[in-house]
Scaffold this active site. Sequence first.
Site, mmCIF file in Angstrom:
data_model
loop_
_atom_site.group_PDB
_atom_site.id
_atom_site.type_symbol
_atom_site.label_atom_id
_atom_site.label_comp_id
_atom_site.label_asym_id
_atom_site.label_seq_id
_atom_site.Cartn_x
_atom_site.Cartn_y
_atom_site.Cartn_z
ATOM 1 N N ASP A 601 0.700 -1.287 0.128
ATOM 2 C CA ASP A 601 0.225 -0.166 -0.015
ATOM 3 C C ASP A 601 0.719 1.400 0.049
ATOM 4 O O ASP A 601 0.614 2.081 -0.901
ATOM 5 C CB ASP A 601 -0.822 -0.011 1.094
ATOM 6 N N GLU A 804 0.834 -10.274 11.494
ATOM 7 C CA GLU A 804 0.992 -9.699 10.235
ATOM 8 C C GLU A 804 2.281 -9.397 9.428
ATOM 9 O O GLU A 804 2.748 -9.671 8.522
ATOM 10 C CB GLU A 804 -0.130 -8.738 9.874
#
Length: 833
Positions: A601, A804
């Site tokens: 991102d 994550e």
Amino acid sequence: MFNAKYKLLKAFWILANIVILASATLSNGKLGEFEEYQKFTNESLLWAPYRSNCYFGMRPRYVRDSPLVLGIMWFNSLSQDGLHSLRHFATPQDKLQKYGWEVYDPRIGGKEVFIDEKNNLNLTIYFVKSKNGENWSVRVQGQPLDPKKPSTASVVLYFNQNGGEIDGKSSVAMIDREGPNDLRFLGYSEELGEYHLTVKDNYGHYFNNPAYETMEVAPGSDCSKTSHLSLQIPDNEVWKARDVFQSLVSDSIRDILEKEKTKQRPADLIPSVLTIRNLYNFNPGNFHYVQKTFDLSRKEGFEFDITYNKLETTQSISTKEQITELITWSLNEINARFDKHFSFTKGPDSIENVEIKRRFALEALSNLLGGIGYFHGKQLVDRETEFDESQFTEIKLLNAKEEGPFELFTSVPSRGFFPRGFYWDEGFHLLQIMEYDFDLAFEILASWFEMIEDDSGWIAREIILGDEARSKVPQEFQVQNPNIANPPTLLLAFSEMLSRAIEQIDDFGSGSYKQEMFNGRTSKFMTNNLEENSDLLAEYAKKIYPKLLKHYSWFKESQAGLIDEYAEILEDEGIWDKIHKNEVYKWVGRTFTHCLPSGMDDYPRAQPPDIAELNVDALAWVGVMTRSMKQIAHVLKLTEDEERYAQIEQNVIENLDRLHWSEKDNCYCDISIDPEDDDVREFVCHEGYISLLPFALKLIPKDSPKLEKVVALMSDPRKIFSEYGLLSLSRQDEYFGKDENYWRGPIWMNINYLCLDAMRYYYPDVILEMAGDDGTAKKLYQSLKTNLSNNVYRVWKEQGYCYENYSPVDGHGTGAEHFTGWTALIVNILGRY
Ligand SMILES: *[C@@H]1O[C@H](CO)[C@@H](O)[C@H](O)[C@H]1NC(C)=O
Ligand SMILES: *[C@@H]1O[C@H](CO)[C@@H](O)[C@H](O)[C@H]1NC(C)=O
Ligand SMILES: *[C@@H]1O[C@H](CO)[C@@H](O)[C@H](O)[C@H]1NC(C)=O
Ligand SMILES: CC(=O)N[C@H]1CO[C@H](CO)[C@@H](O)[C@@H]1O
């Protein structure tokens, strides 16, 4: 080695079995075998906790219209506001000390554990199936964490037989109540047939105070025995079981309070007040709540079984001893399968360390597999909103329409945060799953390929099917748009599968080899010969080829970049003629700060953005897709196509070098037009994952001098090497650690894994502990492998979960917790590398 071949054969089998129905050329005898194999796949994968978002939630796979849907919830009903801590969907807000599968395989069963301090509960749920997968049991076992702390475990089971609204025939009803606590239901649905569902206690004490004449505080509100309520709830609202429960119990409380205004109610009666009852005189329906309130002041806790048996089966799971036996068998079987595929050597570790690392790896894999879900429903797509590509502001997708229903069999990145299919993640999940169960990985891949749109070739970036899945997604991410791409990792996984298959075809094309391989294997699905199977592989490839071609073309067309803007510049540089004009790409849909389609991102890109920007990672991913197409063409013996793809692949590789390599920076970079001087090609260089991608995806020629430079970059502790793995962005980059800090430093397993894998490809010697000189590559490989494993393992021990991503500063877990999507690739690193 034997295992690898065995798995390959299985791969052929599955490829073959998909094809077989479409193939009329095979004899009936073979058809029977293949159908048998497919039946085996369908049966062994029919029942599992496929509602990924629930702590424990079941629905059967590929049962579309009339599934039995089931879930388990719990809370401490001795606490006045206990209802607020009613557990149902896995969510970080619950702050459980621990939850997840210790051992799990969707074909077999497993053991899931919950440590819930707020509710003073240590809960274990076992899930087991009969050997043919048709009947199953769930054992719910709980103990107090602290028996001195007054509390109850109020466990609420709910289930619904869907489909009754439409066909009027699907139903499930209570038919028997043995004593106050053992219940028996009879169900039917078109797709499932007739079945029994029983709920039966093994041990445990219901909350009771003998000082009272009765625990019943209102008609039906009595915690000293099992409560049952049956009612009708629309199929598409069943997932709201928790809300419905809370509101029904709240209404009941209100009613009780009104009627007993003057009476002082002792605290001991609260658990009764918090039980469900039929306040509104609902007629019975297909939806059922079964609530059991156990006293947790006793150390031994409680245990009960939920058992499903198909009626036409002659034998059924009937006794608790059988269930106990099945549990023992299942856990042993999974452990044995795990050890067949992964090995944990002692190395410098002590035996205990080896054992606990193995346990960690098994748990990580189990949680990846435990995230596998079956989703069915409609998805939201906006096909109207146009993208103004010169804007670079966030484009709101306001013209969403529901499409479908569709279905998807997939694993998920994280049950608590991301319980749905992610295109970008899935390929990485498959790289792990295929090492354990190739067929299962293939089932998932085939399900995703089904989602390729026939007309356009598009697959949504996130596949969010139905209200239940949608309820976990922030509004701005619910709607998909067919201009938006994502890294085609599924083709990376497919390419890996095909590479192995091609190796087999090319190396062992002759029939004589097969005997050796089949010897000692008893499975009846292992009887075909390899030649036939490789033909069948070709058949499958033939079937999927047009769809994949559509997908490939869609990606290439929708993400095509503008090369003409560079014509003059590159002419001045003298390389214009050498550029392959058709192989330049950019991600559609980036904003000033984010490039969501790239999957990374906030990784820094050109500032300001320019319409002429070309993204090195987009080009590299086209390289992977092309390689995959080339391999399929090879399998299909489509020589011309194979050559064409080989040419495109070559062009991609050359463009990576000619357009995207910056000699000055020693690095692969995005390019753009210099905002100050539009006669200059600007290299947008940010050392980190994106600059490593051509290496990680094996797109640098093996003899390229650039390899060494990439290895030097990866090895540099001032830049991206760390004690915990490779950083997403160099410490020296001006954006390191800035703003959202998502892909600007944190360590991610997926790219680290690709880099290790690429090192094995480029430098086959790195895996040999002894041989060769201690070159840079080898040192890097060994220390990266060690550092990654040590850190993820350490964090699991300290923080209880996989994460994550991991902090570049001290390695601690960051981002979403309980993230056993691609972070589970640590299992390959620990057990295979
Ligand atoms: C297995 O399941 C798939 C998907 O629902 C179905 O298309 C196929 O016919 C089934 N095959 C057998 C042999 O049951
Ligand atoms: C939970 O219960 C299991 C089974 O009795 C036990 O082995 C485990 O240590 C318990 N965990 C905690 C945190 O109490
Ligand atoms: C990381 O690798 C380096 C170099 O091999 C080594 O010295 C260090 O101990 C490793 N750190 C961890 C945490 O494993
Ligand atoms: C315990 C067990 O495996 N029970 C039965 C489940 O159903 C099949 C028939 O479909 C039986 O063969 C199993 O024995």
